[in-house]
Write a protein that holds these residues in place. Structure first.
Motif, PDB file in Angstrom:
ATOM      1  N   PRO A  95       0.920  -1.258  -0.056  1.00 19.95           N
ATOM      2  CA  PRO A  95      -0.162  -0.361   0.113  1.00 19.95           C
ATOM      3  C   PRO A  95       1.067   1.283   0.204  1.00 19.95           C
ATOM      4  O   PRO A  95       1.575   1.379   1.134  1.00 19.95           O
ATOM      5  CB  PRO A  95      -1.109  -0.273   1.412  1.00 19.95           C
ATOM      6  N   ASN A  96       0.365   2.363  -0.819  1.00 19.02           N
ATOM      7  CA  ASN A  96       1.352   3.418  -0.774  1.00 19.02           C
ATOM      8  C   ASN A  96       0.269   4.070   0.021  1.00 19.02           C
ATOM      9  O   ASN A  96      -0.563   4.898  -0.647  1.00 19.02           O
ATOM     10  CB  ASN A  96       1.438   3.679  -2.456  1.00 19.02           C
ATOM     11  N   LEU A  97       1.012   4.097   1.457  1.00 18.87           N
ATOM     12  CA  LEU A  97       0.172   5.419   2.341  1.00 18.87           C
ATOM     13  C   LEU A  97      -0.399   6.354   1.884  1.00 18.87           C
ATOM     14  O   LEU A  97      -1.347   6.949   2.029  1.00 18.87           O
ATOM     15  CB  LEU A  97       0.629   4.939   3.690  1.00 18.87           C
ATOM     16  N   LEU A  98       1.223   7.188   1.618  1.00 22.04           N
ATOM     17  CA  LEU A  98       0.703   8.708   1.319  1.00 22.04           C
ATOM     18  C   LEU A  98       0.063   9.451  -0.074  1.00 22.04           C
ATOM     19  O   LEU A  98      -1.170   9.891   0.240  1.00 22.04           O
ATOM     20  CB  LEU A  98       2.245   8.977   0.725  1.00 22.04           C
ATOM     21  N   GLU A  99      -0.063   8.273  -1.059  1.00 21.43           N
ATOM     22  CA  GLU A  99      -0.813   8.238  -2.095  1.00 21.43           C
ATOM     23  C   GLU A  99      -2.724   8.152  -1.805  1.00 21.43           C
ATOM     24  O   GLU A  99      -3.401   8.952  -2.168  1.00 21.43           O
ATOM     25  CB  GLU A  99      -0.597   7.733  -3.168  1.00 21.43           C
ATOM     26  N   GLY A 100      -2.457   7.156  -1.066  1.00 24.23           N
ATOM     27  CA  GLY A 100      -4.076   7.174  -0.583  1.00 24.23           C
ATOM     28  C   GLY A 100      -4.246   8.631   0.327  1.00 24.23           C
ATOM     29  O   GLY A 100      -5.856   8.594   0.498  1.00 24.23           O
TER      30      GLY A 100
END
Length: 649
Positions: free
Chosen positions: A492-497
């Motif tokens: 998971p790309n936390l920042l993108e989410g």
């Protein structure tokens, strides 16, 4: 959520206390504690707000907190109001978190300075203005913060106003501060005109309203939105030191090193990135502006990177590195990778603040020496500084798994995907320059033989107040990249989410490139890593035994070396083509002709005419009563004539 308005209030209170009563407190420790506590309090509240936003559904994570009605006249009204959303809270955490570490570091670095309270007052003022810039819900309050950080940076760059500084057409640190202030005013003019146009078109300066109405008001490529975004970008080139307004930042190294870490790594220079990210819908509507942003960004990244290769001042190497890295961020924004640009803002804040503070530790331990040619072998004297600086160097070079690897490769990937292989290639060359000059800096500073005067210089490690922030920043530089892991790793790309709702409308406007690119993306990552390692190994081989090999290479390619050493003569060209003509016109025409001859001549001529008239009239005051009686009679006759003449008609 109303308590969130305290975030910018605490630095303002800290500024007032340290500025008004700092000298009366007569304690460096107390002044430093008050200033640092103000930033820590803001950071703690920012963390609380962040947690509160996380607890909300994604579509409800934008909260506007009004403070009071600022201006209300006719159809124009603007509030002092703060907008807390995914973008603003991220920048707030960066500003207050890293700002706090820099404040703590400054307690040790500025120890003994005669103007210790003034320095911390300026730091608190800067943070207050920066928070207004990123938290504002409208353009006007952002512009207040925009101008405020310009003022605060002027005060901080010229803090040691009585010291000399070696720069192009610069003698004193005050000259460098004026250069930064004036160059930024050029860009600010563009932002101001863009605000006028936006109000004329939308009837408001509120971000949410403009972003919501823009897709209905403009078609893609509309002339008006192109002009507005180009004007906004002009302001960004000033604050974020891009071509053509980036000449101020290297000379801004005249200020104390913590200033460089705060202003030129983590906060002010990223203002341009923030402004484009905040107005992403407007920029997405103008492909022309997006292309201009990309071209300016990649050109700046490459040019600044090549200049950094030959610099010998430890802070100026990092200054040109900052300009180059900002270029990468603008490339990301220009190709529509808004999240990647903001991601690099965050990782760059970690490792560049670390590198600047590390350089300050070296300067402190070397008794104010900044020439890396006069250093060498310092790792045994400064083990903590060396280890943390090494982590920062590897991170900015893009070595896996440190933070710079993820953010830099994300930008290069989108440069290929949304741009072109040529754009990726130029970015890869700039990345090679980054790895080369950073390892050159590390090698000449910490490795090899000791080239300093042992009789006068006694290197030593810095106190804990300086090394603890270095350690914290080193940890962030090492692990910060895991917040934005690319999708190709199937994690998971936390920042993108987190940022997805901020950029959703812009991404819907921009063309999308879909498809499976796993093999290509891994290949490009591998190639860029090889490029970075090659830069490191080349710098190590050239400088491991000092500067003799580099000197022979420079003599062999003397023309290229001279070009880079003189920074492409940009300052000299500006001085010859712009500054000198304006100065000569101002002195020889506007002053000597317009001011002295025309304006002073008119004023002084009027005074002489009145004086001459007074001399004539004065003769009538003879003191002879018969003359006064005669004048009275003449006056009476004139009045009677005026009254009688209408009757005779």
């Amino acid at each position: 959520m109303n308590y969130a308005a305290l975030i910018p209030l605490f630095p303002l209170v800290g500024f007032l206390i340290t500025g008004l009563f700092g000298k009366k407190l007569k304690s460096e420790k107390l002044v430093g504690t008050i200033a640092s506590a103000a930033i820590l309090a803001s950071f703690a509240i920012a963390v609380s707000v962040f947690m509160g936003l996380m607890a909300r559904p994604a579509e409800e994570r934008s909260v506007v907190v009004p403070i009071y009605s600022w201006i209300a006249t006719g159809s124009f009204s603007v509030d002092i109001a703060y907008q807390f959303d995914q973008l603003s809270i991220l920048f707030t955490l960066i500003i207050t978190g890293i700002g706090f570490l820099i404040h703590v570091y400054s307690i040790g670095y500025m120890h003994g300075d005669k103007s210790f309270p003034r320095f911390f007052a300026y730091l608190n003022l800067f943070v207050f203005m920066m928070l207004n810039l990123v938290l504002s819900s409208n353009f006007l309050l952002t512009f207040l913060g925009w101008e405020g950080v310009g003022l605060a940076s002027y005060l901080l760059i010229g803090f040691w106003y009585d010291r000399k500084f070696d720069g192009t057409n610069i003698t004193w640190t005050g000259d460098a501060a004026k250069k930064a202030f004036i160059v930024n005013r050029i860009g600010d003019f563009g932002v101001l005109i863009a605000m006028f146009m936006l109000f004329n078109l939308f009837g408001t300066l509120d971000y949410s309203t403009i972003n919501a109405m823009a897709p209905q008001r403009f078609v893609v490529g509309d002339t008006a939105v192109t002009i507005i975004t180009l004007l906004l970008f002009l302001g960004c080139t000033g604050k974020s030191a891009q071509i053509p307004l980036g000449v101020w930042l290297p000379d801004a190294m005249a200020g104390p090193t913590p200033v460089s870490a705060l202003i030129h790594a983590a906060t002010m220079v990223t203002s341009g990135i923030f402004l484009i990210a905040r107005t992403n819908v407007l920029f997405a509507l103008s492909p022309t502006t997006m292309t201009v942003v990309t071209i300016i960004g990649i050109a700046t990244a490459l040019i600044a990177g090549t200049i950094g290769i030959v610099q010998n001042d430890i802070k100026k190497v990092l200054a040109y590195s900052t300009v180059s890295q900002l270029g990468f961020m603008f490339v990301a924004l220009g190709v529509g990778a808004f999240t990647a640009g903001v991601f690099h803002v965050m990782t760059h804040a970690f490792f560049k603040a670390l590198l600047f503070l590390g350089s300050g530790s070296v300067i402190h331990g070397m008794h104010e020496e900044q020439d890396i040619q006069k250093m060498g072998g310092l790792k045994k004297y400064m083990p903590v500084t060396y280890k943390t600086f090494l982590i920062g160097t590897l991170a900015i070079s893009g070595i896996f798994p440190l933070s710079g690897f993820f953010s830099k490769d994300e930008i290069l990937w989108f440069a290929w995907l949304n741009g072109s292989p040529l754009l990726w290639g130029i970015g890869a060359v700039a990345a090679f320059c980054t790895a080369f000059y950073m390892w050159r800096l590390t090698t000449l500073t910490f490795h090899g033989e000791e080239r300093f005067d042992h009789h006068h210089v006694h290197p030593h490690e810095s106190p804990a107040s300086m090394t603890v922030p270095l350690i914290i920043l080193a940890v962030l530089s090492a692990v910060g990249g895991f917040l934005g892991i690319p999708h190709v790793f199937h994690m998971p790309n936390l920042l993108e989410g987190w940022l997805e709702p901020i950029f959703a409308k812009a991404m819907a406007i921009l063309p999308q490139h879909h498809g499976e690119h796993t093999t290509l993306e891994f290949t490009l990552m591998a190639v860029s890593t090889v490029i970075a390692v090659s830069g490191i190994l080349l710098a190590r081989n050239i400088y491991k035994n000092g500067t003799d090999v580099a000197a022979s290479i420079a003599s062999r390619f003397s023309g290229l070396h001279k070009l880079l050493w003189n920074k492409y003569w940009v300052d000299e060209i500006y001085q010859m083509a712009i500054v000198s003509p304006i100065f000569m016109i101002s002195r020889d025409f506007l002053w000597k002709v317009v001011d002295v001859i025309l304006i002073d001549g008119l004023i002084n001529g009027s005074a002489r005419a009145v004086g001459a008239g007074g001399n004539i009239l004065r003769r009538m005051q003879s003191g002879v009563a018969q003359n006064y009686a005669l004048l009275m009679m003449l006056g009476i006759i004139v009045l009677i004539a005026i009254a009688v003449m209408p009757m005779l008609r």
